[in-house]
Scaffold this motif. Structure first.
Motif, PDB file in Angstrom:
ATOM      1  N   LYS A   1      -6.109   5.665  -0.599  1.00 29.73           N
ATOM      2  CA  LYS A   1      -4.735   5.735  -1.096  1.00 29.73           C
ATOM      3  C   LYS A   1      -4.043   6.987  -0.555  1.00 29.73           C
ATOM      4  O   LYS A   1      -4.591   8.084  -0.593  1.00 29.73           O
ATOM      5  CB  LYS A   1      -4.757   5.733  -2.622  1.00 29.73           C
ATOM      6  CG  LYS A   1      -3.476   5.298  -3.281  1.00 29.73           C
ATOM      7  CD  LYS A   1      -3.690   5.132  -4.776  1.00 29.73           C
ATOM      8  CE  LYS A   1      -4.615   3.979  -5.109  1.00 29.73           C
ATOM      9  NZ  LYS A   1      -4.773   3.769  -6.563  1.00 29.73           N
TER      10      LYS A   1
ATOM     11  N   VAL B   1     -10.771  -2.313   0.755  1.00 29.74           N
ATOM     12  CA  VAL B   1      -9.934  -1.221   1.255  1.00 29.74           C
ATOM     13  C   VAL B   1      -8.488  -1.390   0.795  1.00 29.74           C
ATOM     14  O   VAL B   1      -7.904  -0.479   0.212  1.00 29.74           O
ATOM     15  CB  VAL B   1      -9.980  -1.148   2.794  1.00 29.74           C
ATOM     16  CG1 VAL B   1      -9.003  -0.106   3.325  1.00 29.74           C
ATOM     17  CG2 VAL B   1     -11.392  -0.862   3.274  1.00 29.74           C
ATOM     18  N   ALA B   2      -7.896  -2.558   1.066  1.00 26.71           N
ATOM     19  CA  ALA B   2      -6.496  -2.762   0.737  1.00 26.71           C
ATOM     20  C   ALA B   2      -6.199  -4.258   0.700  1.00 26.71           C
ATOM     21  O   ALA B   2      -6.899  -5.060   1.317  1.00 26.71           O
ATOM     22  CB  ALA B   2      -5.587  -2.078   1.757  1.00 26.71           C
TER      23      ALA B   2
ATOM     24  N   LEU C   1      -3.281  -2.617   9.372  1.00 26.87           N
ATOM     25  CA  LEU C   1      -3.771  -1.517   8.549  1.00 26.87           C
ATOM     26  C   LEU C   1      -3.552  -0.231   9.339  1.00 26.87           C
ATOM     27  O   LEU C   1      -4.258   0.023  10.325  1.00 26.87           O
ATOM     28  CB  LEU C   1      -5.253  -1.682   8.201  1.00 26.87           C
ATOM     29  CG  LEU C   1      -5.791  -0.631   7.226  1.00 26.87           C
ATOM     30  CD1 LEU C   1      -5.158  -0.805   5.831  1.00 26.87           C
ATOM     31  CD2 LEU C   1      -7.319  -0.720   7.119  1.00 26.87           C
TER      32      LEU C   1
ATOM     33  N   THR D   1       1.203  -4.250  -2.969  1.00 27.19           N
ATOM     34  CA  THR D   1       0.017  -3.888  -2.215  1.00 27.19           C
ATOM     35  C   THR D   1      -0.925  -3.097  -3.114  1.00 27.19           C
ATOM     36  O   THR D   1      -0.503  -2.522  -4.119  1.00 27.19           O
ATOM     37  CB  THR D   1       0.368  -3.030  -0.985  1.00 27.19           C
ATOM     38  OG1 THR D   1       1.098  -1.871  -1.416  1.00 27.19           O
ATOM     39  CG2 THR D   1       1.222  -3.818   0.000  1.00 27.19           C
ATOM     40  N   TYR D   2      -2.187  -3.122  -2.749  1.00 27.57           N
ATOM     41  CA  TYR D   2      -3.214  -2.460  -3.548  1.00 27.57           C
ATOM     42  C   TYR D   2      -4.147  -1.713  -2.603  1.00 27.57           C
ATOM     43  O   TYR D   2      -4.410  -2.180  -1.492  1.00 27.57           O
ATOM     44  CB  TYR D   2      -4.021  -3.492  -4.342  1.00 27.57           C
ATOM     45  CG  TYR D   2      -3.183  -4.405  -5.191  1.00 27.57           C
ATOM     46  CD1 TYR D   2      -2.676  -5.589  -4.663  1.00 27.57           C
ATOM     47  CD2 TYR D   2      -2.897  -4.095  -6.516  1.00 27.57           C
ATOM     48  CE1 TYR D   2      -1.899  -6.438  -5.427  1.00 27.57           C
ATOM     49  CE2 TYR D   2      -2.117  -4.939  -7.289  1.00 27.57           C
ATOM     50  CZ  TYR D   2      -1.624  -6.111  -6.737  1.00 27.57           C
ATOM     51  OH  TYR D   2      -0.854  -6.945  -7.500  1.00 27.57           O
ATOM     52  N   TYR D   3      -4.672  -0.577  -3.082  1.00 26.01           N
ATOM     53  CA  TYR D   3      -5.540   0.243  -2.240  1.00 26.01           C
ATOM     54  C   TYR D   3      -6.738   0.753  -3.019  1.00 26.01           C
ATOM     55  O   TYR D   3      -6.649   1.011  -4.230  1.00 26.01           O
ATOM     56  CB  TYR D   3      -4.772   1.448  -1.696  1.00 26.01           C
ATOM     57  CG  TYR D   3      -3.626   1.082  -0.795  1.00 26.01           C
ATOM     58  CD1 TYR D   3      -2.340   0.900  -1.299  1.00 26.01           C
ATOM     59  CD2 TYR D   3      -3.831   0.901   0.571  1.00 26.01           C
ATOM     60  CE1 TYR D   3      -1.288   0.546  -0.469  1.00 26.01           C
ATOM     61  CE2 TYR D   3      -2.784   0.552   1.409  1.00 26.01           C
ATOM     62  CZ  TYR D   3      -1.510   0.371   0.878  1.00 26.01           C
ATOM     63  OH  TYR D   3      -0.481   0.024   1.705  1.00 26.01           O
TER      64      TYR D   3
ATOM     65  N   THR E   1      -2.056   2.358   5.078  1.00 23.91           N
ATOM     66  CA  THR E   1      -0.958   1.485   4.675  1.00 23.91           C
ATOM     67  C   THR E   1      -1.208   0.088   5.217  1.00 23.91           C
ATOM     68  O   THR E   1      -1.404  -0.082   6.432  1.00 23.91           O
ATOM     69  CB  THR E   1       0.387   1.999   5.207  1.00 23.91           C
ATOM     70  OG1 THR E   1       0.615   3.333   4.720  1.00 23.91           O
ATOM     71  CG2 THR E   1       1.520   1.102   4.744  1.00 23.91           C
ATOM     72  N   ILE E   2      -1.191  -0.892   4.331  1.00 20.37           N
ATOM     73  CA  ILE E   2      -1.319  -2.286   4.735  1.00 20.37           C
ATOM     74  C   ILE E   2       0.075  -2.897   4.819  1.00 20.37           C
ATOM     75  O   ILE E   2       0.941  -2.610   3.979  1.00 20.37           O
ATOM     76  CB  ILE E   2      -2.230  -3.072   3.766  1.00 20.37           C
ATOM     77  CG1 ILE E   2      -2.537  -4.455   4.322  1.00 20.37           C
ATOM     78  CG2 ILE E   2      -1.650  -3.127   2.365  1.00 20.37           C
ATOM     79  CD1 ILE E   2      -3.619  -5.201   3.537  1.00 20.37           C
TER      80      ILE E   2
END
Length: 125
Positions: free
Chosen positions: A65, A48-49, A81, A58-60, A69-70
């Motif tokens: 996306k 997920v993230a 999250l 950060t990556y999603y 938001t992480i």
């Protein structure tokens, strides 16, 4: 050893929001990259993230996306999250994970060393 405990799951209507938390304890001197995965019934666990040790980058996953938001609070050893605009297809058990060994990859369950027990998110239509 690192212990991870998720919380914040629940039942929400489509379009609603939830914030998941993941509290880490154990190896306090270690500040690993952290991630959230989810697993829907009958499906494989999916990425997920992810958030780096410092908080950036950060990556999603493409599917979340712009909606999720992480973030992390290293003083509290907690990762969050924030999930907005939830959809029924977001229904799953959500797991946080810690990457201690930094394998260089991030999208697979094998890339993570410790896992929480999961928290359930259900989104009704």
């Amino acid at each position: 050893q690192v212990q991870l405990v998720e919380s914040g799951g629940g039942l929400v209507q489509a379009g609603g929001s939830l914030r998941l938390s993941c509290a880490a304890s154990g190896r306090a001197f270690t500040r690993p990259a952290m991630a959230w995965f989810r697993q829907a019934p009958g499906k494989e666990r999916e990425f997920v993230a992810r958030i780096s040790a410092s908080g950036v980058p950060t990556y999603y996953a493409d599917s979340v996306k712009g909606r999720f938001t992480i973030s992390r609070d290293n003083a509290k050893n907690t990762v969050y999250l924030q999930m907005n605009s939830l959809k029924p297809e977001d229904t799953a058990n959500y797991y946080c994970a810690a990457d201690i060994t930094f394998s260089g990859s991030m999208y697979y369950t094998r890339d993570y060393d410790y896992w929480g027990q999961g928290t359930q998110v259900r989104v009704s239509s």
